[in-house]
Design an enzyme around this catalytic site. Structure first.
Site, PDB file in Angstrom:
ATOM      1  N   ASP A 198      -4.371  -3.488   0.339  1.00 15.15           N
ATOM      2  CA  ASP A 198      -5.064  -4.234   0.121  1.00 15.15           C
ATOM      3  C   ASP A 198      -6.158  -4.363   0.295  1.00 15.15           C
ATOM      4  OD1 ASP A 198      -5.074  -5.133   2.959  1.00 15.15           O
ATOM      5  OD2 ASP A 198      -3.279  -6.775   1.359  1.00 15.15           O
ATOM      6  N   TYR A 238       1.315 -12.579 -11.900  1.00 16.96           N
ATOM      7  CA  TYR A 238       0.024 -12.396 -10.930  1.00 16.96           C
ATOM      8  C   TYR A 238      -1.424 -11.839 -11.723  1.00 16.96           C
ATOM      9  CZ  TYR A 238       3.327 -12.234  -7.697  1.00 16.96           C
ATOM     10  OH  TYR A 238       4.752 -12.239  -6.569  1.00 16.96           O
ATOM     11  N   ASP A 273       2.475 -12.762   0.613  1.00 22.34           N
ATOM     12  CA  ASP A 273       1.136 -12.229   1.512  1.00 22.34           C
ATOM     13  C   ASP A 273       0.178 -13.459   2.324  1.00 22.34           C
ATOM     14  OD1 ASP A 273       2.929  -9.912   1.172  1.00 22.34           O
ATOM     15  OD2 ASP A 273       1.164  -8.319   0.479  1.00 22.34           O
ATOM     16  N   ARG A 327       0.536  -4.576  -4.363  1.00 20.17           N
ATOM     17  CA  ARG A 327      -0.258  -3.286  -4.407  1.00 20.17           C
ATOM     18  C   ARG A 327       0.319  -1.704  -4.252  1.00 20.17           C
ATOM     19  NH1 ARG A 327       0.757  -4.992   2.001  1.00 20.17           N
ATOM     20  NH2 ARG A 327       2.557  -6.042   1.417  1.00 20.17           N
TER      21      ARG A 327
END
Length: 223
Positions: A82, A68, A40, A177
């Site tokens: 987000d 992550y 993203d 997310r």
């Protein structure tokens, strides 16, 4: 000189994966360039880029596990899930680290996930983020529900009240997310993801990744 292979780029926030591909084309003077999975624009981290004949390895590399570090913040939900979106729901519940750690095991293993509306997935041939922007889609599309796998999900630390850093290792196609959104809902409140850093993509680790500026310097130095 002809360049071929895979270079691990450290993508900064605010840059799209396509922007990285364009820069790599310029640096290496090679038209055949492709990334191994979109990161993203607001996210940072490891983005492996295939150059030259290495683009044939795309299907092999894109299928690898990802890791992550993300911030999950309770108290609000946004339409993008987000920090870039508009707040669509709020809650006053305070979540403790103990409560968060107790529920995380429920999200480990093979789980179902409905991706965010602001994503590059398509509905009837149209990207969902385009449909979301023109108001055609206002909520996650159940028909896009998918099975993903989470191998590791743990709390790193509490940043401040209602805000935590978590580590995730997961299969391709996982939307962190949406994972944060679902964790919040499971705790009976709202949550979104203000920060995301991809620390590994397959065998490519963040410790070995290079920024675009570093790659330009290495190119100029003949290295």
């Amino acid at each position: 000189m002809q360049f071929e292979g895979v270079v691990s780029v450290l993508k900064p926030p605010g840059m799209t994966s396509s922007d990285v591909v364009v820069d790599i084309r310029r640096i290496f003077g090679e038209r055949r360039v492709g990334h191994t999975g979109t990161l993203d624009p607001a996210a940072a981290g490891v983005l492996p880029i295939c150059i030259g004949r290495a683009t044939r390895l795309f299907d092999y590399l894109v299928d690898k596990e990802k890791e992550y570090i993300a911030e999950i913040r309770f108290g609000a939900e946004t339409d993008t899930e987000d920090a870039c979106g508009t707040v669509i729901a709020e809650s006053s519940r305070m979540v403790s680290q103990a409560e968060l750690e107790k529920i995380l095991p429920d999200f480990i293993g093979e789980i179902e996930q409905v991706p965010p509306i602001y994503s590059s997935l398509s509905v009837n041939g149209v990207k969902m983020y385009k449909l979301a922007r023109n108001g055609s889609v206002a909520a996650p599309v159940e028909e896009r529900r998918r099975r993903i796998r989470v191998f590791l999900l743990e709390t790193i630390c509490e940043l401040e009240q209602n805000s935590f850093l978590i580590r995730i290792r997961c299969s391709k196609g996982t939307y962190v997310r949406s994972l944060c959104r679902d964790i919040g809902r499971a705790l009976g409140c709202c949550a979104y993801m203000p920060f995301l850093l991809r620390t590994a993509s397959g065998t490519f680790d963040i410790s070995e990744a290079h920024t675009i500026a570093e790659l330009k310097e290495l190119k100029e130095a003949g290295e």
